[in-house]
Motif scaffolding. Structure first.
Motif, PDB file in Angstrom:
ATOM      1  N   UNK A   1       0.866  -1.187   0.000  1.00  0.00           N
ATOM      2  CA  UNK A   1       0.000   0.000   0.000  1.00  0.00           C
ATOM      3  C   UNK A   1       0.901   1.235   0.000  1.00  0.00           C
ATOM      4  N   UNK A   2       0.741   2.091  -0.995  1.00  0.00           N
ATOM      5  CA  UNK A   2       1.581   3.301  -1.071  1.00  0.00           C
ATOM      6  C   UNK A   2       0.862   4.446  -0.349  1.00  0.00           C
TER       7      UNK A   2
ATOM      8  N   UNK B   1       2.967 -10.386   8.263  1.00  0.00           N
ATOM      9  CA  UNK B   1       2.092  -9.227   8.034  1.00  0.00           C
ATOM     10  C   UNK B   1       1.193  -9.572   6.845  1.00  0.00           C
ATOM     11  N   UNK B   2      -0.050  -9.064   6.854  1.00  0.00           N
ATOM     12  CA  UNK B   2      -0.901  -9.329   5.692  1.00  0.00           C
ATOM     13  C   UNK B   2      -0.750  -8.224   4.643  1.00  0.00           C
ATOM     14  N   UNK B   3      -0.451  -7.002   5.098  1.00  0.00           N
ATOM     15  CA  UNK B   3      -0.256  -5.866   4.183  1.00  0.00           C
ATOM     16  C   UNK B   3       0.932  -5.049   4.700  1.00  0.00           C
ATOM     17  N   UNK B   4       1.663  -4.422   3.774  1.00  0.00           N
ATOM     18  CA  UNK B   4       2.650  -3.421   4.193  1.00  0.00           C
ATOM     19  C   UNK B   4       2.223  -2.067   3.639  1.00  0.00           C
ATOM     20  N   UNK B   5       2.508  -1.012   4.425  1.00  0.00           N
ATOM     21  CA  UNK B   5       2.212   0.369   4.007  1.00  0.00           C
ATOM     22  C   UNK B   5       3.555   1.073   3.862  1.00  0.00           C
TER      23      UNK B   5
ATOM     24  N   UNK C   1      -2.574  -0.088  -4.837  1.00  0.00           N
ATOM     25  CA  UNK C   1      -3.316   0.024  -3.583  1.00  0.00           C
ATOM     26  C   UNK C   1      -2.718   1.248  -2.909  1.00  0.00           C
ATOM     27  N   UNK C   2      -3.502   2.325  -2.789  1.00  0.00           N
ATOM     28  CA  UNK C   2      -2.958   3.572  -2.240  1.00  0.00           C
ATOM     29  C   UNK C   2      -3.636   3.917  -0.918  1.00  0.00           C
ATOM     30  N   UNK C   3      -2.921   4.679  -0.123  1.00  0.00           N
ATOM     31  CA  UNK C   3      -3.473   5.139   1.156  1.00  0.00           C
ATOM     32  C   UNK C   3      -3.591   6.654   1.112  1.00  0.00           C
ATOM     33  N   UNK C   4      -4.794   7.123   1.404  1.00  0.00           N
ATOM     34  CA  UNK C   4      -5.030   8.564   1.484  1.00  0.00           C
ATOM     35  C   UNK C   4      -5.185   8.903   2.966  1.00  0.00           C
TER      36      UNK C   4
ATOM     37  N   UNK D   1       0.674  -3.217   8.169  1.00  0.00           N
ATOM     38  CA  UNK D   1       1.887  -2.787   8.861  1.00  0.00           C
ATOM     39  C   UNK D   1       2.634  -1.653   8.158  1.00  0.00           C
ATOM     40  N   UNK D   2       2.539  -0.430   8.723  1.00  0.00           N
ATOM     41  CA  UNK D   2       3.407   0.662   8.269  1.00  0.00           C
ATOM     42  C   UNK D   2       4.771   0.537   8.974  1.00  0.00           C
TER      43      UNK D   2
END
Ligand SMILES: O=c1ccn([C@@H]2O[C@H](COP(=O)(O)O)[C@@H](O)[C@H]2O)c(=O)[nH]1
Length: 236
Positions: free
Chosen positions: A6-7, A207-211, A30-33, A180-181
């Motif tokens: 996730x960016x 981790x299931x996702x990384x940020x 997959x982006x994070x706002x 996980x960031x």
């Protein structure tokens, strides 16, 4: 299936974010706002990201009395994002009502956004937590406690450091998400983060996702930085 990194689009405005996204041409991301961009640009930018085919984590970290979070989640449910979050410190009742708000607010035919709870921010160290939050326990204990609370309230997962992911799976379930960031490539500056992990280790730690924010957004070649993160993350 391994989820895309996730960016974190931590940019001051839509123009800067769109310019950054041009590096990726037609790739669906997959982006994070977060707060900065959402407070500036609001739902119009979310709609644009959706029209480009990107998945969206709207990272507003709601933390208020249960009724206020319930009402706010009803509104956020209508935006059509994929993931939203709250602070677990808001408590069991708040998390339960956040979920209820999302369920009630999701338009027919649309999927309810995934709801996760922040345990302890990845910028928080054990010493800081003990002195500033007056928690007289280890940081991992606090993270695990919040994860258990979020699981009991019916949430889909938590935000934590990858350092805590494996133990969270043990006390909740394998399917409970660990987003996980605090992700850094070897040798990168940690900036304001305290609990950092490489993409490779995050994968090993389940981790299931990384940020990932600055390691990609501030790289000389963001596409190459993203590809490198993805390669490490996808390699087991
Ligand atoms: O515990 C948390 C919760 C959220 N974040 C967010 O993730 C990104 C990380 O950015 P980097 O530049 O990779 O440090 C940022 O948007 C934070 O708001 C977090 O870091 N920790």
């Amino acid at each position: 299936m391994v989820q895309k990194p996730i960016i974190a689009l931590d940019f001051p405005d839509r123009g800067t974010a769109e310019q950054f996204l041009q590096n990726f041409q037609d790739e669906q991301l997959f982006v994070k706002v977060g707060m900065e961009l959402f407070y500036k640009e609001g739902s119009a930018f979310i709609n644009w990201l959706k029209s480009q085919g990107h998945n969206i984590f709207l990272d507003l970290k709601l933390h208020d009395i249960p009724n206020t979070v319930y009402s706010a989640m009803k509104v956020l449910a209508g935006l059509g994002v994929d993931m939203v979050n709250v602070h677990a410190a808001g408590g069991y009742k708040m998390m339960e009502l956040a979920l209820k708000g999302l369920e009630e607010g999701t338009p027919k035919g649309m999927e309810r956004p995934i709801l996760i709870a922040v345990t302890q921010l990845t910028s928080t160290s054990e010493e800081q937590m003990q002195s500033e939050q007056l928690i007289d326990r280890g940081l991992k204990d606090s993270v695990l406690h919040y994860a258990k609370l979020a699981f009991a309230a019916g949430l889909d997962g938590v935000v934590c450091s990858a350092l805590e992911a494996r133990e969270i799976s043990k006390i909740t379930s394998q399917e409970f998400l660990k987003v996980t960031p605090g992700i850094r490539m070897e040798g990168d500056s940690s900036h304001d983060q305290s609990r950092i992990v490489t993409p490779r280790d995050a994968r090993k730690l389940e981790a299931s996702h990384i940020v990932v924010g600055r390691s990609i957004t501030q790289a000389g070649d963001p596409l190459q930085a993203y590809e490198q993160v993805k390669l490490e993350w996808e390699m087991k």
